[in-house]
Scaffold this motif. Sequence first.
Motif, PDB file in Angstrom:
ATOM      1  N   ALA A   1       0.845  -1.194   0.000  1.00 57.62           N
ATOM      2  CA  ALA A   1       0.000   0.000   0.000  1.00 57.62           C
ATOM      3  C   ALA A   1       0.878   1.241   0.000  1.00 57.62           C
ATOM      4  O   ALA A   1       1.998   1.233   0.535  1.00 57.62           O
ATOM      5  N   GLU A   2       0.384   2.327  -0.582  1.00 61.84           N
ATOM      6  CA  GLU A   2       1.110   3.592  -0.571  1.00 61.84           C
ATOM      7  C   GLU A   2       0.976   4.219   0.814  1.00 61.84           C
ATOM      8  O   GLU A   2      -0.114   4.664   1.203  1.00 61.84           O
ATOM      9  N   LEU A   3       2.053   4.246   1.571  1.00 62.07           N
ATOM     10  CA  LEU A   3       2.017   4.766   2.934  1.00 62.07           C
ATOM     11  C   LEU A   3       2.213   6.281   2.896  1.00 62.07           C
ATOM     12  O   LEU A   3       3.304   6.776   2.596  1.00 62.07           O
ATOM     13  N   ILE A   4       1.161   7.021   3.216  1.00 60.13           N
ATOM     14  CA  ILE A   4       1.226   8.481   3.147  1.00 60.13           C
ATOM     15  C   ILE A   4       1.644   9.102   4.476  1.00 60.13           C
ATOM     16  O   ILE A   4       1.992  10.279   4.539  1.00 60.13           O
ATOM     17  N   GLN A   5       1.595   8.314   5.567  1.00 65.30           N
ATOM     18  CA  GLN A   5       2.010   8.809   6.877  1.00 65.30           C
ATOM     19  C   GLN A   5       2.259   7.621   7.798  1.00 65.30           C
ATOM     20  O   GLN A   5       1.420   6.732   7.898  1.00 65.30           O
ATOM     21  N   ASP A   6       3.406   7.603   8.462  1.00 65.43           N
ATOM     22  CA  ASP A   6       3.658   6.581   9.476  1.00 65.43           C
ATOM     23  C   ASP A   6       2.785   6.863  10.688  1.00 65.43           C
ATOM     24  O   ASP A   6       2.628   8.013  11.109  1.00 65.43           O
ATOM     25  N   ASN A   7       2.196   5.822  11.259  1.00 65.39           N
ATOM     26  CA  ASN A   7       1.241   6.027  12.353  1.00 65.39           C
ATOM     27  C   ASN A   7       1.889   6.340  13.700  1.00 65.39           C
ATOM     28  O   ASN A   7       1.202   6.645  14.669  1.00 65.39           O
ATOM     29  N   GLU A   8       3.207   6.273  13.773  1.00 60.15           N
ATOM     30  CA  GLU A   8       3.896   6.554  15.029  1.00 60.15           C
ATOM     31  C   GLU A   8       3.563   7.960  15.544  1.00 60.15           C
ATOM     32  O   GLU A   8       3.515   8.197  16.749  1.00 60.15           O
TER      33      GLU A   8
ATOM     34  N   THR B   1      -1.086  17.407  11.591  1.00 54.01           N
ATOM     35  CA  THR B   1      -0.799  16.172  10.851  1.00 54.01           C
ATOM     36  C   THR B   1      -2.076  15.576  10.281  1.00 54.01           C
ATOM     37  O   THR B   1      -2.108  15.094   9.140  1.00 54.01           O
ATOM     38  N   LYS B   2      -3.138  15.591  11.082  1.00 53.82           N
ATOM     39  CA  LYS B   2      -4.411  15.022  10.628  1.00 53.82           C
ATOM     40  C   LYS B   2      -4.962  15.778   9.419  1.00 53.82           C
ATOM     41  O   LYS B   2      -5.464  15.157   8.462  1.00 53.82           O
ATOM     42  N   LYS B   3      -4.858  17.102   9.417  1.00 57.64           N
ATOM     43  CA  LYS B   3      -5.334  17.890   8.279  1.00 57.64           C
ATOM     44  C   LYS B   3      -4.558  17.534   7.019  1.00 57.64           C
ATOM     45  O   LYS B   3      -5.123  17.449   5.930  1.00 57.64           O
ATOM     46  N   GLN B   4      -3.252  17.321   7.181  1.00 60.72           N
ATOM     47  CA  GLN B   4      -2.433  16.944   6.040  1.00 60.72           C
ATOM     48  C   GLN B   4      -2.832  15.570   5.508  1.00 60.72           C
ATOM     49  O   GLN B   4      -2.892  15.345   4.293  1.00 60.72           O
ATOM     50  N   VAL B   5      -3.131  14.643   6.413  1.00 62.37           N
ATOM     51  CA  VAL B   5      -3.577  13.307   6.013  1.00 62.37           C
ATOM     52  C   VAL B   5      -4.878  13.402   5.223  1.00 62.37           C
ATOM     53  O   VAL B   5      -5.035  12.757   4.174  1.00 62.37           O
ATOM     54  N   VAL B   6      -5.824  14.208   5.709  1.00 60.49           N
ATOM     55  CA  VAL B   6      -7.112  14.372   5.010  1.00 60.49           C
ATOM     56  C   VAL B   6      -6.888  14.920   3.607  1.00 60.49           C
ATOM     57  O   VAL B   6      -7.466  14.422   2.631  1.00 60.49           O
ATOM     58  N   ARG B   7      -6.050  15.948   3.489  1.00 58.93           N
ATOM     59  CA  ARG B   7      -5.776  16.540   2.170  1.00 58.93           C
ATOM     60  C   ARG B   7      -5.159  15.514   1.225  1.00 58.93           C
ATOM     61  O   ARG B   7      -5.539  15.431   0.047  1.00 58.93           O
ATOM     62  N   THR B   8      -4.226  14.748   1.728  1.00 51.70           N
ATOM     63  CA  THR B   8      -3.542  13.758   0.881  1.00 51.70           C
ATOM     64  C   THR B   8      -4.505  12.660   0.435  1.00 51.70           C
ATOM     65  O   THR B   8      -4.486  12.233  -0.729  1.00 51.70           O
ATOM     66  N   ILE B   9      -5.353  12.203   1.366  1.00 53.25           N
ATOM     67  CA  ILE B   9      -6.334  11.170   0.996  1.00 53.25           C
ATOM     68  C   ILE B   9      -7.290  11.697  -0.065  1.00 53.25           C
ATOM     69  O   ILE B   9      -7.536  11.036  -1.090  1.00 53.25           O
ATOM     70  N   LEU B  10      -7.831  12.888   0.153  1.00 51.79           N
ATOM     71  CA  LEU B  10      -8.794  13.441  -0.807  1.00 51.79           C
ATOM     72  C   LEU B  10      -8.161  13.662  -2.179  1.00 51.79           C
ATOM     73  O   LEU B  10      -8.829  13.496  -3.207  1.00 51.79           O
ATOM     74  N   SER B  11      -6.876  13.998  -2.204  1.00 60.40           N
ATOM     75  CA  SER B  11      -6.203  14.211  -3.492  1.00 60.40           C
ATOM     76  C   SER B  11      -6.072  12.917  -4.290  1.00 60.40           C
ATOM     77  O   SER B  11      -5.901  12.942  -5.514  1.00 60.40           O
ATOM     78  N   SER B  12      -6.162  11.776  -3.594  1.00 64.18           N
ATOM     79  CA  SER B  12      -6.091  10.478  -4.278  1.00 64.18           C
ATOM     80  C   SER B  12      -7.441  10.044  -4.840  1.00 64.18           C
ATOM     81  O   SER B  12      -7.536   9.001  -5.471  1.00 64.18           O
TER      82      SER B  12
END
Length: 380
Positions: free
Chosen positions: A50-57, A77-88
């Motif tokens: 899977a394409e790992l967009i953020q390590d969960n640590e 960090t969470k906002k960045q994760v949301v943006r990256t997911i939506l861009s996919s």
Amino acid sequence: MSTGPVTIAVVAGEASSDLIGADLIRDLQRLNPGCQFVAVGGRHIKATGAELIQDNEVFSVMGLAEVLKDLPRLLKTKKQVVRTILSSKPDLFIGVDSPDLNFSIAKAMKKHGVPVIHYVSPSVWAWRPGRVHKMARFIDGLLTLFPFEVECYSGTGIDARFVGHPLAKQIPLQVDKQRSRAQLGLSDKKILALLPGSRNREIKELTPVFAETVRKLNTSDEWQVVSSNVSEAKQKQVAKLAAEQQLELNFVDDTSALLQAADFALLGSGTVALEALLSKTPMVVAYRISPITWWLVKTFRMMQLPYYSLPNVLAGDFLVPEVMQNDLTTDNLLTACREVINDPQAEQRMMQFHHIHQSLLTAQPDQAARAVLNLAESLC
């Protein structure tokens, strides 16, 4: 869901959900090779391809007070994760456990028209049961690990389905401890698994008292004391804290394999306690949260049950000893450990472990992936 290219976003915010999420992704890849995944996770999800967009640590924080302290960093960090997911442009979002993290992401996904499945019910039967009605606003489907959880969502509009627990199918009903010990290259001495947890706070809070307890327990050197953790850095952290209590630890990389080899476990609360039960390993469960978090829990009566570890929740009784908060002292732990190690009803307790293990299995080992595909047919 079609068998063509489909993008699924998966967020697994903890070490335990990384295992569960990886298991789900592998089954989905096999059942529908057209699935593509973007994910937040750890080494297990990364190993699926899977394409790992953020390590969960980065999300490894426990307790209300602790979360408040780290809130600015977590929100960014969470906002960045949301943006990256939506861009996919995902066709489906699956949040694995970690409701405090995944529910806010799920709300953002729902707002943008992405169907939402949550995997692992939050503990609504023990903690803030009113959440089920709020969850119905942004969760379409829910996969539960325990059979009794489905009823909690009756009448909410959430399509809840019991899919079994991945660990229950990964760990055999009959565990060969001698063979497990040999596979890890451990000696024939009895094995005591010391497992304080993977979060930094857990390690700092539990390792010293665990180590002092085991040192006093093992005066005749009859036990080989072995630990495990999610990374080499955390293993070194545990080893250093244990050494300060004059306890030397051996380490293995696989916690599940260690528990299948162990004769006894002293561990923190969480999925690891369920792993110990499935491994038919007698245990003592201990935990300590920050004084502020504990005050909030007690003041607002957030806990609905008199016990908190998964073995006891599943048994509906105190099947294993729990030592928590102000009671967590070396003397109390030592007493609990000796009672379990010398338990005259140990065989009956193992039978209860076995029955609970059976209750967490389903007819199809890939039931979770099949449920996702089935739910997606009506959602996507």
